[in-house]
Motif scaffolding. Structure first.
Motif, PDB file in Angstrom:
ATOM      1  N   GLY A  16       0.593  -1.316  -0.090  1.00  0.00           N
ATOM      2  CA  GLY A  16       0.130   0.070   0.019  1.00  0.00           C
ATOM      3  C   GLY A  16       0.691   1.272   0.025  1.00  0.00           C
ATOM      4  O   GLY A  16       0.249   2.545  -0.073  1.00  0.00           O
ATOM      5  N   GLY A  17       2.282   1.137   0.267  1.00  0.00           N
ATOM      6  CA  GLY A  17       2.880   2.297   0.118  1.00  0.00           C
ATOM      7  C   GLY A  17       3.481   2.822  -0.833  1.00  0.00           C
ATOM      8  O   GLY A  17       3.127   2.355  -2.211  1.00  0.00           O
ATOM      9  N   SER A  18       4.219   3.629  -1.217  1.00  0.00           N
ATOM     10  CA  SER A  18       4.976   4.280  -2.516  1.00  0.00           C
ATOM     11  C   SER A  18       6.245   4.249  -2.390  1.00  0.00           C
ATOM     12  O   SER A  18       6.867   4.190  -1.379  1.00  0.00           O
ATOM     13  N   ASN A  85       2.883   3.790  -6.642  1.00  0.00           N
ATOM     14  CA  ASN A  85       2.107   3.821  -5.628  1.00  0.00           C
ATOM     15  C   ASN A  85       1.237   2.617  -5.394  1.00  0.00           C
ATOM     16  O   ASN A  85       1.208   1.582  -6.297  1.00  0.00           O
ATOM     17  N   SER A  86       0.514   2.395  -4.387  1.00  0.00           N
ATOM     18  CA  SER A  86      -0.349   1.205  -4.190  1.00  0.00           C
ATOM     19  C   SER A  86       0.370  -0.125  -4.063  1.00  0.00           C
ATOM     20  O   SER A  86      -0.072  -0.937  -4.780  1.00  0.00           O
ATOM     21  N   LEU A  87       1.649  -0.027  -3.610  1.00  0.00           N
ATOM     22  CA  LEU A  87       2.670  -1.479  -4.002  1.00  0.00           C
ATOM     23  C   LEU A  87       1.975  -2.458  -3.343  1.00  0.00           C
ATOM     24  O   LEU A  87       1.540  -2.536  -2.390  1.00  0.00           O
ATOM     25  N   LYS A  88       2.433  -3.541  -4.018  1.00  0.00           N
ATOM     26  CA  LYS A  88       1.795  -4.988  -3.873  1.00  0.00           C
ATOM     27  C   LYS A  88       3.166  -5.973  -3.519  1.00  0.00           C
ATOM     28  O   LYS A  88       4.163  -5.650  -4.177  1.00  0.00           O
ATOM     29  N   PRO A  89       2.790  -6.902  -2.744  1.00  0.00           N
ATOM     30  CA  PRO A  89       4.069  -7.635  -2.553  1.00  0.00           C
ATOM     31  C   PRO A  89       4.652  -8.352  -3.829  1.00  0.00           C
ATOM     32  O   PRO A  89       5.778  -8.586  -4.183  1.00  0.00           O
ATOM     33  N   GLU A  90       3.522  -8.484  -4.760  1.00  0.00           N
ATOM     34  CA  GLU A  90       4.040  -8.989  -6.262  1.00  0.00           C
ATOM     35  C   GLU A  90       4.909  -7.978  -6.828  1.00  0.00           C
ATOM     36  O   GLU A  90       5.176  -8.420  -7.997  1.00  0.00           O
ATOM     37  N   THR A 114      17.819  -1.987  -9.340  1.00  0.00           N
ATOM     38  CA  THR A 114      17.754  -1.697  -7.875  1.00  0.00           C
ATOM     39  C   THR A 114      16.642  -2.242  -7.234  1.00  0.00           C
ATOM     40  O   THR A 114      15.409  -2.536  -7.762  1.00  0.00           O
ATOM     41  N   GLN A 115      16.731  -2.951  -6.141  1.00  0.00           N
ATOM     42  CA  GLN A 115      15.920  -3.643  -5.499  1.00  0.00           C
ATOM     43  C   GLN A 115      14.760  -2.866  -4.795  1.00  0.00           C
ATOM     44  O   GLN A 115      14.985  -2.076  -4.249  1.00  0.00           O
ATOM     45  N   VAL A 116      13.583  -3.486  -5.029  1.00  0.00           N
ATOM     46  CA  VAL A 116      12.252  -3.151  -4.410  1.00  0.00           C
ATOM     47  C   VAL A 116      11.702  -4.312  -3.763  1.00  0.00           C
ATOM     48  O   VAL A 116      11.463  -5.048  -4.250  1.00  0.00           O
ATOM     49  N   THR A 117      11.516  -4.122  -2.463  1.00  0.00           N
ATOM     50  CA  THR A 117      10.912  -5.155  -1.603  1.00  0.00           C
ATOM     51  C   THR A 117       9.610  -4.543  -0.724  1.00  0.00           C
ATOM     52  O   THR A 117       9.656  -3.613  -0.113  1.00  0.00           O
ATOM     53  N   VAL A 118       8.593  -5.243  -1.186  1.00  0.00           N
ATOM     54  CA  VAL A 118       7.119  -4.740  -0.531  1.00  0.00           C
ATOM     55  C   VAL A 118       6.830  -5.989   0.235  1.00  0.00           C
ATOM     56  O   VAL A 118       6.587  -7.186   0.114  1.00  0.00           O
TER      57      VAL A 118
END
Length: 120
Positions: A16-18, A85-90, A114-118
């Motif tokens: 849910g974050g950005s 926005n509205s980031l999801k684990p996937e 660059t690594q993005v981890t949700v």
């Protein structure tokens, strides 16, 4: 030689974050026709996320991110951004910036990612 350097990832964001990713091109004089973002999740193939064609302003998104991600940038400065926005684990993946002087389909230059981890 053209180098693309991504930044903005590396931490952990809750679902849910950005997050905003940046990409900067450096090296020899370089004018890109198109720039794009791709991503690769663990155990999966790299997939297209979004791209922009500078001359026409045409923007295209993968269905999985449409309405949540926004690609933008500055052609003259060879900078590219991805507002997520509205980031999801996937959405967890290594995100790559790509650029090409002539094509919007095949990209000659790539960043290191660059690594993005949700987290859920």
């Amino acid at each position: 030689q053209v180098q693309l350097v991504e930044s903005g990832g590396g931490g952990l964001v809750q679902a849910g974050g950005s997050l905003r990713l940046s990409c900067a091109a450096s090296g020899r004089t370089f004018s890109s026709f198109a720039m794009a973002w791709f991503r690769q999740a663990p155990g999966k193939e790299r997939e297209f996320v979004a791209r922009i064609i500078w001359s026409s302003g045409s923007i295209y998104y993968a269905d999985s991110v449409k309405g949540r991600f926004t690609i933008s940038g500055n052609n003259a400065e060879n900078t590219l951004y991805l507002q997520m926005n509205s980031l999801k684990p996937e959405d967890t993946a290594v995100y790559y910036c790509a650029a090409d002087p002539r094509s919007s389909v095949s990209f000659a230059y790539w960043g290191q990612g660059t690594q993005v981890t949700v987290s859920s």
